[in-house]
Design a protein around this motif. Structure first.
Motif, PDB file in Angstrom:
ATOM      1  N   THR A  36      45.081  40.754  33.917  1.00 17.46           N
ATOM      2  CA  THR A  36      44.546  40.910  33.075  1.00 17.46           C
ATOM      3  C   THR A  36      44.797  42.134  32.740  1.00 17.46           C
ATOM      4  O   THR A  36      44.890  42.651  31.160  1.00 17.46           O
ATOM      5  N   ASP A  37      45.470  43.370  33.686  1.00 14.32           N
ATOM      6  CA  ASP A  37      45.979  44.590  33.061  1.00 14.32           C
ATOM      7  C   ASP A  37      47.502  44.212  34.341  1.00 14.32           C
ATOM      8  O   ASP A  37      47.223  43.517  35.263  1.00 14.32           O
ATOM      9  N   PRO A  38      47.980  45.534  34.343  1.00 13.91           N
ATOM     10  CA  PRO A  38      49.070  45.929  36.217  1.00 13.91           C
ATOM     11  C   PRO A  38      48.302  45.417  36.944  1.00 13.91           C
ATOM     12  O   PRO A  38      48.851  45.537  38.371  1.00 13.91           O
ATOM     13  N   ARG A  39      47.234  46.309  37.205  1.00 12.31           N
ATOM     14  CA  ARG A  39      46.483  46.863  38.879  1.00 12.31           C
ATOM     15  C   ARG A  39      45.455  45.252  39.006  1.00 12.31           C
ATOM     16  O   ARG A  39      44.639  45.194  39.668  1.00 12.31           O
ATOM     17  N   THR A  40      44.886  44.566  38.045  1.00 11.63           N
ATOM     18  CA  THR A  40      43.844  43.626  38.518  1.00 11.63           C
ATOM     19  C   THR A  40      44.087  42.294  37.727  1.00 11.63           C
ATOM     20  O   THR A  40      45.319  42.057  36.861  1.00 11.63           O
ATOM     21  N   ILE A  41      43.712  41.655  38.712  1.00  9.17           N
ATOM     22  CA  ILE A  41      43.748  40.001  38.209  1.00  9.17           C
ATOM     23  C   ILE A  41      42.821  39.011  38.006  1.00  9.17           C
ATOM     24  O   ILE A  41      41.190  40.141  38.496  1.00  9.17           O
ATOM     25  N   HIS A  42      42.285  38.188  37.940  1.00  8.67           N
ATOM     26  CA  HIS A  42      40.961  37.889  36.785  1.00  8.67           C
ATOM     27  C   HIS A  42      40.123  37.186  37.624  1.00  8.67           C
ATOM     28  O   HIS A  42      39.293  37.776  37.982  1.00  8.67           O
ATOM     29  N   ALA A  43      40.829  37.115  38.968  1.00 10.08           N
ATOM     30  CA  ALA A  43      39.714  36.808  40.291  1.00 10.08           C
ATOM     31  C   ALA A  43      41.241  36.719  41.507  1.00 10.08           C
ATOM     32  O   ALA A  43      41.888  36.845  41.269  1.00 10.08           O
ATOM     33  N   ALA A  44      39.812  36.587  42.556  1.00 10.15           N
ATOM     34  CA  ALA A  44      40.270  36.963  43.766  1.00 10.15           C
ATOM     35  C   ALA A  44      39.972  35.407  44.892  1.00 10.15           C
ATOM     36  O   ALA A  44      38.761  35.629  44.798  1.00 10.15           O
ATOM     37  N   GLY A  45      40.431  35.060  45.314  1.00  9.33           N
ATOM     38  CA  GLY A  45      40.085  34.512  46.922  1.00  9.33           C
ATOM     39  C   GLY A  45      40.853  32.985  46.767  1.00  9.33           C
ATOM     40  O   GLY A  45      41.507  32.511  45.818  1.00  9.33           O
TER      41      GLY A  45
END
Length: 157
Positions: A36-45
């Motif tokens: 969703t941005d260079p350091r963030t993903i939508h979900a993790a796991g």
């Protein structure tokens, strides 16, 4: 690409690889996770544990959006997509398994909606135990481009 589809901005990487490699009119797009941005993903796991089907499918659509965004960035003005040659979908799954084909379908549907018939593709779907940055889904694609005939753009092709 369809005129009706709004693509996200392509999000790069901090790691030591390129986001796309071109050989003639074939582009190999690096694996994309649902950024969703260079350091963030939508979900993790892992799907089936921390990630439910709805979240997994949205992650697949977001990763497909990044594939399409990088394809648009790499495509030259005198080119259009001839065919998606291959889509490879990796889904991080828990020990109890998960319907990985449904997750992959969410990515395929986004690509086909954007590219039309040229977006229909052969596909490999693999369930894995972990993906980079603990992403639930990762995609990579190989795409063939073709030259646009000078009159085709004026006619809306």
């Amino acid at each position: 690409m369809s005129q009706n589809v709004v693509l996200p901005d392509p999000i790069g990487t901090e790691y030591q690889y390129v986001m796309a490699a071109r050989h003639g009119r074939v582009i190999l797009l690096a694996s994309q996770i649902p950024k969703t941005d260079p350091r963030t993903i939508h979900a993790a796991g892992r799907c089936g544990e921390a990630i439910d089907m709805e979240t997994a499918c949205e992650s697949a659509r977001l990763a497909a959006g990044q594939v399409l965004a990088w394809l648009a960035k790499e495509r030259r003005p005198d080119e259009e997509v001839d065919r998606v040659l291959r889509l490879q979908v990796y889904v991080a799954v828990g020990d109890d398994g998960f319907d990985i084909s449904t997750v992959a379908d969410a990515a395929s549907e986004r690509i086909i909606a954007s590219l039309g018939q040229a977006g229909r593709h052969p596909r490999t779907v693999l369930g894995v135990s972990r993906l980079p940055r603990n992403a639930p889904v990762m995609l990579e694609a190989t795409v063939a481009l073709k030259a646009v005939e000078p009159g085709d753009k004026a006619r809306g092709r």
